[in-house]
Design an enzyme around this catalytic site. Structure first.
Site, PDB file in Angstrom:
ATOM      1  N   GLN A 238       0.816  -1.213   0.000  1.00 24.39           N
ATOM      2  CA  GLN A 238       0.000   0.000   0.000  1.00 24.39           C
ATOM      3  C   GLN A 238       0.853   1.269   0.000  1.00 24.39           C
ATOM      4  O   GLN A 238       0.444   2.308   0.523  1.00 24.39           O
ATOM      5  CB  GLN A 238      -0.955  -0.004   1.192  1.00 24.39           C
ATOM      6  CG  GLN A 238      -2.177  -0.882   0.998  1.00 24.39           C
ATOM      7  CD  GLN A 238      -3.025  -0.449  -0.196  1.00 24.39           C
ATOM      8  OE1 GLN A 238      -3.094   0.729  -0.547  1.00 24.39           O
ATOM      9  NE2 GLN A 238      -3.664  -1.411  -0.840  1.00 24.39           N
ATOM     10  N   SER A 239       2.017   1.202  -0.616  1.00 27.75           N
ATOM     11  CA  SER A 239       2.934   2.346  -0.618  1.00 27.75           C
ATOM     12  C   SER A 239       2.326   3.580  -1.278  1.00 27.75           C
ATOM     13  O   SER A 239       1.900   3.546  -2.441  1.00 27.75           O
ATOM     14  CB  SER A 239       4.207   1.943  -1.362  1.00 27.75           C
ATOM     15  OG  SER A 239       4.983   3.083  -1.659  1.00 27.75           O
ATOM     16  N   ASN A 240       2.313   4.692  -0.548  1.00 29.54           N
ATOM     17  CA  ASN A 240       1.895   5.976  -1.135  1.00 29.54           C
ATOM     18  C   ASN A 240       2.932   6.464  -2.138  1.00 29.54           C
ATOM     19  O   ASN A 240       2.598   7.083  -3.144  1.00 29.54           O
ATOM     20  CB  ASN A 240       1.729   7.031  -0.036  1.00 29.54           C
ATOM     21  CG  ASN A 240       0.593   6.699   0.908  1.00 29.54           C
ATOM     22  OD1 ASN A 240      -0.535   6.473   0.463  1.00 29.54           O
ATOM     23  ND2 ASN A 240       0.870   6.670   2.195  1.00 29.54           N
TER      24      ASN A 240
END
Ligand code: PLP
Length: 341
Positions: free
Chosen positions: A74-76
């Site tokens: 879920q890396s921004n």
């Protein structure tokens, strides 16, 4: 005064607003503001966009046609890179970590936007995660061997080049603070979530460069020692590469506050989730469960337990992260609103 900014490509909607949190100020007895860096864009939003303005300018300057970076599922940062690459007409590869690369998760949240942007995703598992930079270099070599030109962006874009994005945010904040009663004479505590450490490194550099009377306080939402190390590395690189030799001093100019990581990175306790509900109702402010929710909750607890460590005027950096709310997080939709005050 203007420091020797490297080349920048405009991606972020700036300046972002500095917003007063009146009810939270009343409740805490501090003068609380939030710098809305969650509003640097829509899909392309959050603090990573500011770093990417400088990092991707270098990629374009080297005539790259492909960028590669890495992150957790879920890396921004990965999502912002995928969308920014799309905006600039670059191809994008992502090295993403998940439990089992043979059975990657269903796209949701940031990951869904990665897919939407057409990023090529290479899944790695937890055991491979420490080797992520080497794995990216290997993929970049393959791309280059078949005639492409791939630019590699480190984890979180947390190097001295990326730090210019945060330095620029501090130039903006200097203007914001000048407009408040007392202006730049009034001491400030500047508080941010710290994930890889790049933001803490960059804000502390920028605050010194622009003479903001602020101590920058990171609240770690990932491994404490890794963050401290990264901050030191970025500061050293900034001195060597860009002559930013007024290196911030830990304890005086910045610090990292431990104790609010909870169950671990991207894991939430019911209390942390309830806090996100509470702030949305109190101030209409949407926090994320991985970074800003933990950090603002930590800040409010520190203000209660350790008030002397803070200036009366506080700026909380809202660094974004909203898309994590739109994943199947255990407990996120199960907080019992009746227990909230
Ligand atoms: C990456 C990120 C941070 C922290 O920035 P680092 O430079 O990794 O320390 C904070 N908040 C959000 C929403 C982020 O995506």
């Amino acid at each position: 005064m203007s420091p020797p900014y490297p080349k920048r490509v405009a991606l972020a909607h700036t300046p972002t607003p500095l917003q007063h949190l009146s009810r939270l100020s009343q409740r805490t007895g501090f003068e609380l503001y939030v710098k809305r860096d969650d509003l640097t864009g829509c899909g392309l939003s959050g603090n990573k966009v500011r770093k990417l303005e400088f990092v991707l300018a270098e990629a374009l300057g080297q005539s790259a046609d492909h960028v590669i970076t890495c992150g957790k599922v879920q890396s921004n940062h990965a999502r912002a890179t995928a969308l920014a690459a799309g905006r600039l007409g670059l191809k994008c590869s992502l090295v993403l970590r998940c439990q089992d690369p043979k059975h990657p998760p269903r796209p949701a949240g940031n990951h869904l936007l990665d897919v939407l942007a057409g990023a090529h995703i290479h899944w790695i598992d937890y055991a491979q995660w420490p080797d992520r930079e080497a794995i990216m270099a290997e993929i970049a070599r393959t791309i280059n061997d078949s005639g492409g030109k791939c630019y590699q962006i480190p984890f979180g874009a947390s190097n001295a080049l990326g730090a210019w994005g945060e330095i620029r945010a501090m130039e903006e904040l200097r203007g914001d603070l000048s407009g408040l009663p007392g202006g730049l004479e009034v001491p400030v505590s500047l508080v941010t979530a710290a994930g890889s450490g790049g933001a803490l490194a960059g804000y502390s550099l920028g605050a010194r460069l622009f003479g903001i009377p602020a101590k920058v306080l990171g609240i770690n939402v990932d491994d404490y020692d890794f963050i401290v190390n990264t901050v030191g590395k970025v500061h050293r690189e900034a001195a060597e590469k860009y002559g930013l030799t007024q290196t911030p001093v830990r304890g005086r100019d910045y610090d990292l506050i431990d104790g609010y990581l909870g169950e671990g990175y991207a894991l939430s306790t019911p209390e942390e989730i309830e806090f996100i509900y509470e702030i949305a109702r109190l101030e209409g402010l949407v926090l994320d469960p991985v970074y800003t929710g933990k950090a603002l909750r930590g800040l409010l607890k520190e203000l209660k337990n350790n008030p002397a460590a803070f200036a009366r005027r506080i700026v909380f950096m809202h660094t974004g992260g909203i898309f994590h709310l739109f994943t199947e997080m255990p407990g996120l939709d199960r907080a019992d609103p009746s227990v909230l005050s």
